[in-house]
Design a protein around this motif. Structure first.
Motif, PDB file in Angstrom:
ATOM      1  N   ASP A 195     -23.055   6.708  43.475  1.00 33.00           N
ATOM      2  CA  ASP A 195     -22.133   5.607  43.737  1.00 33.00           C
ATOM      3  C   ASP A 195     -22.861   4.313  44.088  1.00 33.00           C
TER       4      ASP A 195
ATOM      5  N   LYS B  67     -16.161   6.066  28.366  1.00 32.65           N
ATOM      6  CA  LYS B  67     -16.291   4.960  29.334  1.00 32.65           C
ATOM      7  C   LYS B  67     -17.178   3.838  28.782  1.00 32.65           C
TER       8      LYS B  67
ATOM      9  N   THR C  56     -17.154   6.956  41.366  1.00 29.45           N
ATOM     10  CA  THR C  56     -16.858   5.601  40.891  1.00 29.45           C
ATOM     11  C   THR C  56     -17.130   5.409  39.408  1.00 29.45           C
ATOM     12  N   TYR C  57     -17.401   6.494  38.674  1.00 27.71           N
ATOM     13  CA  TYR C  57     -17.712   6.364  37.251  1.00 27.71           C
ATOM     14  C   TYR C  57     -16.508   5.815  36.487  1.00 27.71           C
ATOM     15  N   SER C  58     -16.734   4.722  35.754  1.00 32.99           N
ATOM     16  CA  SER C  58     -15.664   4.015  35.043  1.00 32.99           C
ATOM     17  C   SER C  58     -16.310   3.033  34.067  1.00 32.99           C
ATOM     18  N   PRO C  59     -15.513   2.335  33.241  1.00 39.90           N
ATOM     19  CA  PRO C  59     -16.091   1.291  32.400  1.00 39.90           C
ATOM     20  C   PRO C  59     -16.831   0.225  33.223  1.00 39.90           C
ATOM     21  N   LYS C  60     -16.330  -0.088  34.403  1.00 39.95           N
ATOM     22  CA  LYS C  60     -17.004  -1.073  35.263  1.00 39.95           C
ATOM     23  C   LYS C  60     -18.362  -0.555  35.717  1.00 39.95           C
ATOM     24  N   TYR C  61     -18.460   0.728  36.012  1.00 39.89           N
ATOM     25  CA  TYR C  61     -19.724   1.373  36.384  1.00 39.89           C
ATOM     26  C   TYR C  61     -20.748   1.178  35.257  1.00 39.89           C
TER      27      TYR C  61
ATOM     28  N   ALA D 248     -19.864  11.485  34.918  1.00 46.24           N
ATOM     29  CA  ALA D 248     -19.320  11.358  36.274  1.00 46.24           C
ATOM     30  C   ALA D 248     -19.964  12.286  37.295  1.00 46.24           C
TER      31      ALA D 248
END
Length: 166
Positions: free
Chosen positions: A46, A115, A83-88, A78
């Motif tokens: 994270d 993602k 917090t794994y996401s496209p923003k990550y 993940a």
């Protein structure tokens, strides 16, 4: 591996300083989730800004003056992060670029790149913030590619092809 600790060298056998003298591109695998127990961060997965940034700083320092391009493998899964996401994905790419990276690669053991794929339209629209990986250090202008279409050549076969088996 990018941190060049004796335990890392013994485990991977990859001496980055020595390899940089013989390579055009090095691609360290700097997945934040894999830095458990380092820098006092309980959930390294994270903290992509910290671990991508610190790894790139260290990599740039130990390969300085070698001419090698640093193109990191980044995390596309993940595991050990909430917090794994496209923003990550975007954060990893942006930090790698800001720290001197040229291009990036993603890895996911399940071959699920949803993602990174979801992040691409926003990154493409943010001209100059992210990069495509084809801009090399010291490159001042973009060359226009020339396309030539070769004429195919057909070779007649006058005898049967011999297949050698061992």
């Amino acid at each position: 591996m990018a941190w060049q600790r004796p335990v890392d060298l013994a485990h991977t056998g990859q001496d980055i300083v020595a390899m940089a003298k013989h390579c055009d591109v090095l691609s360290p695998m700097i997945y934040p989730s894999h830095f458990f127990g380092m820098d006092g961060i309980a959930r390294p997965g994270d903290a992509p800004e910290h671990f991508i940034g610190e790894s790139m700083d260290r990599f740039m320092k130990i390969t300085k003056d070698s001419g090698v391009v640093i193109r990191p493998w980044l995390q596309a899964f993940a595991w050990r992060t909430k917090t794994y996401s496209p923003k990550y994905v975007e954060v990893q790419i942006q930090v790698a670029k800001e720290k001197g990276g040229n291009g990036f690669l993603f890895w996911n053991a399940n071959n699920d790149y949803s993602k990174p794929y979801a992040a691409m339209p926003e990154m493409r629209a943010a001209k100059g913030k992210f990069f495509r990986g084809d801009d090399l250090p010291g490159k001042t202008e973009t060359a226009t590619p020339t396309v030539s279409t070769p004429t195919p050549t057909v070779q007649p076969v006058s005898s049967p092809i011999k297949i050698w088996r061992h």
